[in-house]
Write a protein that holds these residues in place. Structure first.
Motif, short mmCIF file in Angstrom:
data_model
loop_
_atom_site.label_atom_id
_atom_site.label_comp_id
_atom_site.label_asym_id
_atom_site.label_seq_id
_atom_site.Cartn_x
_atom_site.Cartn_y
_atom_site.Cartn_z
N TYR A 33 0.80 -1.22 0.00
CA TYR A 33 0.00 0.00 0.00
C TYR A 33 0.85 1.28 0.00
O TYR A 33 0.33 2.35 -0.28
CB TYR A 33 -0.94 0.03 1.21
CG TYR A 33 -1.88 -1.14 1.23
CD1 TYR A 33 -2.90 -1.24 0.29
CD2 TYR A 33 -1.74 -2.15 2.17
CE1 TYR A 33 -3.76 -2.32 0.29
CE2 TYR A 33 -2.60 -3.24 2.18
CZ TYR A 33 -3.61 -3.32 1.24
OH TYR A 33 -4.46 -4.39 1.24
N CYS A 34 2.11 1.16 0.33
CA CYS A 34 2.97 2.34 0.48
C CYS A 34 3.85 2.64 -0.73
O CYS A 34 4.68 3.53 -0.67
CB CYS A 34 3.84 2.20 1.74
SG CYS A 34 2.87 2.36 3.26
N ASP A 53 -7.48 8.14 6.29
CA ASP A 53 -8.76 7.62 5.76
C ASP A 53 -9.08 6.26 6.36
O ASP A 53 -10.24 5.99 6.73
CB ASP A 53 -8.71 7.51 4.23
CG ASP A 53 -8.74 8.86 3.54
OD1 ASP A 53 -8.99 9.89 4.20
OD2 ASP A 53 -8.47 8.89 2.32
N TYR A 54 -8.08 5.40 6.48
CA TYR A 54 -8.28 4.08 7.07
C TYR A 54 -8.73 4.21 8.53
O TYR A 54 -9.69 3.55 8.95
CB TYR A 54 -7.00 3.24 6.99
CG TYR A 54 -7.11 1.95 7.74
CD1 TYR A 54 -7.81 0.87 7.21
CD2 TYR A 54 -6.56 1.80 9.01
CE1 TYR A 54 -7.96 -0.31 7.90
CE2 TYR A 54 -6.70 0.62 9.72
CZ TYR A 54 -7.39 -0.43 9.17
OH TYR A 54 -7.54 -1.60 9.86
N GLN A 59 -12.26 3.22 12.59
CA GLN A 59 -12.50 3.60 13.97
C GLN A 59 -13.72 4.49 14.14
O GLN A 59 -14.14 4.75 15.27
CB GLN A 59 -11.27 4.33 14.54
CG GLN A 59 -9.98 3.55 14.44
CD GLN A 59 -10.01 2.27 15.25
OE1 GLN A 59 -10.48 2.25 16.37
NE2 GLN A 59 -9.53 1.19 14.67
N GLY A 60 -14.25 4.98 13.03
CA GLY A 60 -15.43 5.85 13.10
C GLY A 60 -15.15 7.17 13.80
O GLY A 60 -16.00 7.67 14.53
N ILE A 61 -13.96 7.73 13.57
CA ILE A 61 -13.59 8.98 14.24
C ILE A 61 -13.61 10.14 13.26
O ILE A 61 -13.62 9.95 12.04
CB ILE A 61 -12.20 8.87 14.91
CG1 ILE A 61 -11.13 8.49 13.89
CG2 ILE A 61 -12.24 7.88 16.05
CD1 ILE A 61 -9.73 8.43 14.46
N ALA A 70 -2.84 9.57 12.53
CA ALA A 70 -1.97 9.11 11.44
C ALA A 70 -0.61 9.80 11.53
O ALA A 70 0.43 9.15 11.36
CB ALA A 70 -2.63 9.37 10.09
N LYS A 71 -0.59 11.10 11.82
CA LYS A 71 0.68 11.82 11.97
C LYS A 71 1.49 11.24 13.13
O LYS A 71 2.71 11.06 13.02
CB LYS A 71 0.44 13.31 12.20
CG LYS A 71 0.09 14.07 10.96
CD LYS A 71 -0.09 15.55 11.25
CE LYS A 71 -0.40 16.32 9.99
NZ LYS A 71 -0.55 17.76 10.24
#
Length: 85
Positions: A33-34, A53-54, A59-61, A70-71
């Protein structure tokens, strides 16, 4: 005794099966994916977006929280240790 599972040096995804590795190459340090179609690591911004996005979906956040998570994750990855974010 079971060996430690390798993980992607860009996003941390477990590299358990040949198909998980970039281009199916088990010597690669990145996951499928990377990298782009040539096996080249995608930009930090692209990896950040995919991970955010994942996290948002799984997680529905909220988007802002998913970007921060993500950062925080990416700054611990070897591929991004010198990225000033």
């Amino acid at each position: 005794m079971k060996q430690k599972c390798e993980s992607c040096n860009s996003c941390g995804m477990p590299l358990e099966n040949k198909e998980d590795f970039s281009m199916g190459d088990t010597a690669s340090i990145y996951c499928k994916y990377c990298v782009d179609n040539n096996g080249k690591l995608l930009s930090y911004e692209a990896i950040l977006k995919v991970n955010a996005d994942y996290l948002k979906e799984s997680q529905g956040i909220a988007e802002e929280a998913s970007i921060k998570m993500a950062k925080d994750l990416l700054k611990t990855m070897p591929a991004w240790k010198n990225v000033g974010v």
